[in-house]
Design an enzyme around this catalytic site. Structure first.
Site, PDB file in Angstrom:
ATOM      1  N   ASP A   1       2.855   7.492  -0.564  1.00 46.80           N
ATOM      2  CA  ASP A   1       1.515   7.116  -1.044  1.00 46.80           C
ATOM      3  C   ASP A   1       0.893   6.281   0.077  1.00 46.80           C
ATOM      4  O   ASP A   1       1.117   5.078   0.166  1.00 46.80           O
ATOM      5  CB  ASP A   1       1.631   6.302  -2.332  1.00 46.80           C
ATOM      6  CG  ASP A   1       0.267   5.840  -2.842  1.00 46.80           C
ATOM      7  OD1 ASP A   1      -0.734   6.525  -2.558  1.00 46.80           O
ATOM      8  OD2 ASP A   1       0.206   4.793  -3.510  1.00 46.80           O
TER       9      ASP A   1
ATOM     10  N   GLU B   1       0.694  12.113  -1.082  1.00 45.85           N
ATOM     11  CA  GLU B   1      -0.420  12.110  -2.029  1.00 45.85           C
ATOM     12  C   GLU B   1      -1.717  12.321  -1.271  1.00 45.85           C
ATOM     13  O   GLU B   1      -1.998  11.660  -0.269  1.00 45.85           O
ATOM     14  CB  GLU B   1      -0.468  10.789  -2.819  1.00 45.85           C
ATOM     15  CG  GLU B   1      -1.587  10.813  -3.848  1.00 45.85           C
ATOM     16  CD  GLU B   1      -1.523   9.677  -4.866  1.00 45.85           C
ATOM     17  OE1 GLU B   1      -0.435   9.145  -5.108  1.00 45.85           O
ATOM     18  OE2 GLU B   1      -2.587   9.337  -5.408  1.00 45.85           O
TER      19      GLU B   1
ATOM     20  N   ASP C   1       2.427   1.147  -5.554  1.00 46.87           N
ATOM     21  CA  ASP C   1       2.529   2.061  -4.403  1.00 46.87           C
ATOM     22  C   ASP C   1       3.856   2.820  -4.409  1.00 46.87           C
ATOM     23  O   ASP C   1       3.898   4.013  -4.135  1.00 46.87           O
ATOM     24  CB  ASP C   1       2.402   1.268  -3.098  1.00 46.87           C
ATOM     25  CG  ASP C   1       1.227   0.319  -3.125  1.00 46.87           C
ATOM     26  OD1 ASP C   1       0.132   0.739  -2.702  1.00 46.87           O
ATOM     27  OD2 ASP C   1       1.381  -0.809  -3.599  1.00 46.87           O
TER      28      ASP C   1
END
Lengths: 165, 165
Positions: free
Chosen positions: A7, A68, A141
Site C-alpha cells: 500500500d 494497491e 497501511d
C-alpha cells in the site's frame, strides 16, 4: 505461492506477506510499515522507500507482488506525490524479479469483505479474521497491504484481471 | 559545474546536459529522449526509464540534476501516472549521487525566456539560441530538459530556491 502486498504512500508505505496454505486457506507471514521522514527531501524519501521495499522483497522472496492502485486523490498535487511513491514501489518489485500487478481498491475490498464498497476499518477487521492475527489499531497501511496480498493470492491467475490495468 | 536536466514522462522522458563555460556562458553537451513502449506494462516502462536515466547519468557524470516539477495535470489519474515516472527519475538521480532539485515550470521558463508565462515553443527557441544548437522540431521533451538544466546551472546555489520544493 507467496504474495507481498504493498500500500504505497509518500509518508507511510504498508507491506504484508501471505502464502497459499492449501485449499482456500491463507497463511500470514509478515507485515509492517515503512515510515518515511516528512522533513527529508522527496528524493531522499524515495530512496529510503526503494531501499526498504528491496530489503523486504529479499527477506520474504515473494513470487508475486500486488500493489494497491489509486484512482482517487484529493487533487492533482497529492496524486502526483502519491504517484512518485507508487512508481518507486513498482520499480522495486519489477527489479526484484517478481510478477507484479496493480489492483483497484474496490477489487481488493471485494476480495476480503465480499463488497467493493466497504469501510477501511471493515477491511482491517476482515484481514485479521482471515489471517487469524490480532486486530489492527491506529494506521491501517499494513492491513491494507495484507488485503492487497490476499487479493493477489486469489486473483494472481485470473485471466481477465491480468489484462486490466 | 555540469547539470543534467530531466523532463519526466511515462511515455517520453527528455534529458539534456549542459555545463558552465565561464562567465554567463553555457555549453551544450548532450540531449535526447527516452521513448517508453506504450504497450508495455507500467512497471516495465518504469524499469526501462530507470535503466535509461542511470545510463545517461553514468555517461555524463553531472554534479547536479534539475527535474522539472509538475503542478498541473489534466486530472488526478494523469497526475498519478506522471508522478510514477517522476518518482523513478528522482530515484535514479539520488541513487547516482548527484545533488537533486525540482524546479517549477514557471521558474524554468523565467530562466531561459525572462518570463514565467512563455509558450512551450518559445522555450524551445531560446534553448537553441542560448546553446547555439539547431532549432528543435516536433516533440519538445529534450528542449524542456535542456531548459531545466540551464535553470539548474543558474539557480543551483540560490539559497532561497534551495529551500523551496
Amino acid at each position: 505461492m507467496r504474495v507481498l502486498g504493498i500500500d504505497p504512500g509518500s509518508r507511510y508505505c504498508g507491506f504484508g506477506v501471505v502464502e497459499d496454505a492449501g485449499g482456500t486457506r491463507v497463511r500470514h507471514l509478515a507485515h509492517g510499515v515503512l515510515a518515511l521522514s516528512e522533513s527529508a527531501p522527496m528524493e531522499e524519501r524515495l530512496r529510503a522507500l526503494h531501499q526498504g521495499l528491496t530489503r523486504e522483497l529479499s527477506a520474504h522472496r515473494p513470487d508475486f507482488v500486488a500493489v494497491e492502485d489509486v484512482f482517487h486523490a484529493r487533487n492533482a498535487r497529492s496524486a502526483l506525490v502519491l504517484g512518485q511513491a507508487r512508481g518507486v514501489a513498482l520499480l522495486a518489485a519489477v527489479q526484484y524479479g517478481a510478477r507484479v500487478r496493480s489492483f483497484e481498491p474496490s477489487v481488493i475490498m471485494q476480495a476480503v469483505t465480499g463488497t467493493g464498497r466497504a469501510e477501511k476499518e471493515q477491511v482491517g477487521r476482515m484481514v485479521s479474521v482471515l489471517l487469524g492475527i490480532s486486530p489492527f489499531h491506529g494506521r491501517l497501511d499494513a492491513s491494507d497491504a495484507l488485503a492487497a496480498a490476499i487479493c493477489g493470492l486469489l486473483r494472481a491467475n485470473d485471466p481477465v484481471l491480468r489484462l486490466a490495468r
